[in-house]
Write a protein that holds these residues in place. Structure first.
Motif, PDB file in Angstrom:
ATOM      1  N   ASN A  35      -7.015  -7.290  20.666  1.00 55.98           N
ATOM      2  CA  ASN A  35      -6.939  -8.275  21.742  1.00 55.98           C
ATOM      3  C   ASN A  35      -5.701  -9.158  21.623  1.00 55.98           C
ATOM      4  O   ASN A  35      -5.075  -9.260  20.570  1.00 55.98           O
ATOM      5  CB  ASN A  35      -8.192  -9.151  21.748  1.00 55.98           C
ATOM      6  CG  ASN A  35      -8.487  -9.784  20.408  1.00 55.98           C
ATOM      7  OD1 ASN A  35      -9.012  -9.118  19.508  1.00 55.98           O
ATOM      8  ND2 ASN A  35      -8.160 -11.059  20.255  1.00 55.98           N
ATOM      9  N   ASN A  36      -5.332  -9.778  22.742  1.00 58.51           N
ATOM     10  CA  ASN A  36      -4.220 -10.730  22.812  1.00 58.51           C
ATOM     11  C   ASN A  36      -2.892 -10.113  22.374  1.00 58.51           C
ATOM     12  O   ASN A  36      -2.134 -10.691  21.596  1.00 58.51           O
ATOM     13  CB  ASN A  36      -4.518 -11.979  21.978  1.00 58.51           C
ATOM     14  CG  ASN A  36      -5.694 -12.764  22.511  1.00 58.51           C
ATOM     15  OD1 ASN A  36      -6.834 -12.517  22.110  1.00 58.51           O
ATOM     16  ND2 ASN A  36      -5.441 -13.692  23.418  1.00 58.51           N
ATOM     17  N   ASN A  37      -2.621  -8.929  22.895  1.00 53.87           N
ATOM     18  CA  ASN A  37      -1.333  -8.284  22.686  1.00 53.87           C
ATOM     19  C   ASN A  37      -0.664  -8.083  24.045  1.00 53.87           C
ATOM     20  O   ASN A  37      -1.013  -8.755  25.017  1.00 53.87           O
ATOM     21  CB  ASN A  37      -1.518  -6.952  21.951  1.00 53.87           C
ATOM     22  CG  ASN A  37      -2.015  -7.143  20.528  1.00 53.87           C
ATOM     23  OD1 ASN A  37      -1.404  -7.869  19.748  1.00 53.87           O
ATOM     24  ND2 ASN A  37      -3.123  -6.501  20.183  1.00 53.87           N
ATOM     25  N   SER A  69       3.061  -3.402  22.630  1.00 58.13           N
ATOM     26  CA  SER A  69       2.778  -2.812  23.940  1.00 58.13           C
ATOM     27  C   SER A  69       2.500  -1.321  23.877  1.00 58.13           C
ATOM     28  O   SER A  69       2.285  -0.695  24.921  1.00 58.13           O
ATOM     29  CB  SER A  69       3.958  -3.070  24.887  1.00 58.13           C
ATOM     30  OG  SER A  69       5.171  -2.611  24.316  1.00 58.13           O
ATOM     31  N   ASN A 127      -5.194  -8.470  27.395  1.00 57.75           N
ATOM     32  CA  ASN A 127      -4.000  -7.634  27.445  1.00 57.75           C
ATOM     33  C   ASN A 127      -3.670  -7.352  28.913  1.00 57.75           C
ATOM     34  O   ASN A 127      -4.575  -7.317  29.756  1.00 57.75           O
ATOM     35  CB  ASN A 127      -4.235  -6.301  26.718  1.00 57.75           C
ATOM     36  CG  ASN A 127      -4.096  -6.420  25.214  1.00 57.75           C
ATOM     37  OD1 ASN A 127      -3.006  -6.553  24.681  1.00 57.75           O
ATOM     38  ND2 ASN A 127      -5.234  -6.375  24.517  1.00 57.75           N
TER      39      ASN A 127
END
Length: 716
Positions: A345-347, A326, A371
């Motif tokens: 991406n996809n965090n 984050s 995100n």
């Protein structure tokens, strides 16, 4: 003339095709084992050189032995997925054999494969058998072997000289066995090895100098080995190593010391490790590194300042599918001039700073879709015309906050919002809400926040103390990143720790509740009373107080201690600075409830109780032998006789004295009073007279006069 040459060439071509056809027909019809396929097939050498090879394909035929009528011209023999467990001498006439595939059979010992005299063999497949060990010199006849696939077996032991004679070996697959140690002596016989796959073995750990003999190794795969740490000198000697994989291990931090010993590393795979954060210097001075993968890390929460430092050839960074990632510090990259592709991406990222992007001069593409993006000043730079960066999948970039923009596409919102300052926002997954730690350990709480301007981060302890970067304490230490370190944590250190991120726009807070050995001295458990010592007539109690009120200072104004049992209750006031009290004059073998009540200056009270039983007060006499018992009995008997005689004598003396006393008192009263005694106090006179009559008669049968209790008598 030209026409004649063309005819001759055509004839030669037809003749060649005819000979090839005849050869294939001969192999297929006269020398090919039943059910097998025999033909010329394309074949690539271990150096990827294309060739054509005479191939006999007997795969998946459920054979229990090697066919006997194999041609001596066979170059590639495929016996995959059969039930062969042993050979005799079927391979001895195959002098031209270059590749042998015995994968997915039932061999338990390499000697049973029958590999003697196969001097031309370059590739050997023994994967997915039941081989349990490799003994010394078990492959010594394979002097030209370049590829050995012995993965997915049951190998738990490899002798020091098992690979002796394999000086030309280039590729070795030992992965997915049961090895617990890696012995550097294995590799003394394989100086030219270029590719080593040894992952998915339950090794206890990697040791220093484990791979030192492999100076020519280019690729090393250490995946799925449950490794928790890599020693600093584990990779010493791998000067030619270009590709290294630690995929799917248990590393909790980047093995930066070990990586510094690999000067020519180009590709590094750290995917699927529980690394918590990428810290300053983790990837530093890796001058040949081109691609770095830190994907699928379930515990990764942040990429801190200068985490990637002086990486002049790094062109691609992948940090995707990290559910807790984050925060990326605005100065996470320093001296990374060649980076072109940044995959994020996809965090759990709320944003990425403009300064971070500006520090990457050659960045061409960035992926931050999928995100929970915050559509405010932190990513306002996306709509700037100053950048030519391509955003991958822009239609998948949605706002998650503020609430009024949730679900909107990022670009639509940023056109409307042009603010340059915004509130701090602490990353949700920086640290857990609750922790249960062991006493004596060191605890780290990582607090990260994003805002414009950059926020100041400090912590507040359970007793209200403010911890900043400048705070000097043996217990607490705060890093510039916002990580609070609590050393040698004790039960009294448990409670609620609050992170505060503050800038000119305001502040954000987040709380972590810490239990120590399952105990939380917080809320109703702030006050606790203990029993230190118990005797038959006393109880010693003590208590501890740990205030967790952050908005005020808890003060001891009074303390009340009660002892409750069916007979008695005591109350004692204890000074506020006294934390111990001795309760005395108690009854033995009795249950007591001891309660301590404390009130603070806000008239708030807290109470803690403990139940305790006092000890027995038993009297015991030890008798050592029979002689002592007899003497004691005699003494006791004599004492009893003397006491009895004395009691009788005293009794008769009192009787005689009493009789004289009664007559004297009666005469005295008659002389000194004009009122008849029987009217003044008849019962008393009657008793005296009764005694007098008994004395005269000497009779014990005389009945005493009854006392009239229906009337009241008074003496004035």
């Amino acid at each position: 003339m030209a026409r004649m040459s063309f005819v001759i060439a055509a004839c030669q071509l037809v003749l060649g095709l005819l000979m090839t056809s005849l050869t294939e027909s001969s192999i297929q019809n006269s020398e090919c084992p039943q059910l097998c396929v025999c033909e010329i097939r394309p074949w690539f050498t271990p150096q990827s050189t294309y060739r054509e090879a005479t191939t006999v394909d007997c795969n998946d035929l459920r054979l229990t032995r090697i066919p006997s009528n194999l041609s001596s011209d066979t170059q590639v023999l495929l016996l995959q997925s059969n039930n062969i467990a042993k050979t005799v001498d079927e391979l001895q006439q195959l002098f031209n054999l270059t590749e042998l595939d015995f994968s997915q059979n039932n061999f338990t010992n390499i000697k049973e494969v029958g590999l003697a005299n196969l001097t031309q063999l370059t590739t050997l497949h023994l994967e997915e058998n039941q081989i349990t060990e490799m003994t010394d010199y078990c492959l010594q006849d394979l002097s030209n072997l370049q590829e050995l696939y012995i993965n997915h077996n049951q190998i738990s032991t490899i002798s020091a000289h098992a690979f002796a004679g394999l000086k030309n070996l280039l590729r070795l697959h030992l992965n997915s066995n049961k090895l617990k140690v890696i012995d550097s002596r294995w590799f003394d016989s394989t100086p030219n090895l270029e590719i080593l796959m040894i992952g998915e073995n339950p090794v206890i750990g990697i040791l220093d100098m484990n791979f030192k003999p492999l100076a020519n190794l280019r690729s090393l795969v250490l995946a799925g080995m449950y490794l928790t740490d890599i020693p600093g000198n584990a990779l010493v000697g791998l000067d030619s190593l270009e590709s290294l994989s630690f995929y799917d291990n248990k590393l909790v931090k980047v093995p930066q010391l070990a990586l510094q010993k690999v000067p020519n590393l180009k590709f590094l795979d750290l995917n699927k490790n529980p690394i918590h954060k990428i810290q300053e210097g983790d990837f530093k001075n890796m001058l040949r590194l081109k691609e770095l993968g830190i994907n699928n890390m379930g515990e990764l929460v942040s990429v801190d300042r200068y985490a990637l430092d002086n990486l002049p050839e790094l062109t691609k960074l992948e940090a995707t599918n990290n559910p807790k990632l984050s925060y990326i510090h605005r100065l996470a990259f320093r001296s990374v001039p060649a980076l072109e592709s940044l995959m994020l991406n996809n965090n759990a990222l709320n944003a990425i700073y403009q300064k971070t992007v500006e520090s990457l001069p050659n960045l061409r593409e960035i992926s931050i879709h999928s995100n929970p993006l915050r559509c405010d000043c932190v990513i306002h730079w996306i709509n700037s015309n100053k950048t030519n960066i391509r955003f991958m999948e822009p239609l998948s970039m949605f706002c998650a906050m503020p609430p009024e923009y949730k679900g909107h596409q990022v670009k639509e919102v940023l056109i409307q919002d042009s603010s340059e300052q915004c509130l701090p926002m602490i990353s949700h997954d920086s640290f857990p809400n609750r922790l249960n730690v062991d006493i004596g350990t060191t605890v780290f709480l990582d607090c990260r926040a994003m805002a414009e301007p950059e926020p100041e981060i400090y912590w507040v302890t359970p007793i209200g103390n403010k911890i900043t970067v400048e705070t000097l304490s043996d217990k607490y230490k705060l890093s510039s990143e916002g990580t609070l370190e609590i050393s040698n944590i004790q039960i009294e250190d448990s409670g609620r720790y609050t992170c505060v991120a503050q800038n000119v726009q305001g502040a954000d807070t987040r709380v972590a509740t810490i239990k120590v050995n399952g105990t939380l001295l917080d809320g109703t458990q702030v006050l606790k009373i203990y029993v230190k010592q118990t005797e038959s007539h006393s109880i010693l109690v003590s208590w501890k107080v740990n205030s967790n009120v952050m908005t005020s200072n808890l003060k001891w104004s009074s303390a009340t201690m009660k002892i409750d049992n069916p007979h008695i209750t005591y109350t004692a006031r204890v000074p506020v600075d006294v934390h111990e009290y001795n309760l005395t004059h108690l009854q033995p073998s009795t249950d007591y409830e001891v309660c301590l009540t404390v009130s603070n200056i806000h008239q708030q009270t807290q109470k803690s109780c403990v139940n305790v039983t006092t000890k027995n007060a038993a009297f015991a006499v030890d008798i050592s032998d029979q002689e002592t018992s007899t003497a004691l009995a005699a003494v006791m008997g004599s004492m009893f006789a003397v006491i009895s005689l004395a009691s009788i004598a005293v009794y008769f003396a009192k009787r005689f004295k009493r009789k004289n006393y009664h007559h004297s008192l009666k005469k005295y009263m008659q002389k000194t009073s004009s009122i008849p005694l029987n009217e003044l106090y008849p019962p008393l006179i009657n008793l005296w007279e009764g005694d007098s009559e008994k004395d005269k008669d000497g009779s014990a049968d005389t009945k005493p006069t009854q006392v009239d209790t229906s009337r009241s008598y008074y003496m004035w």
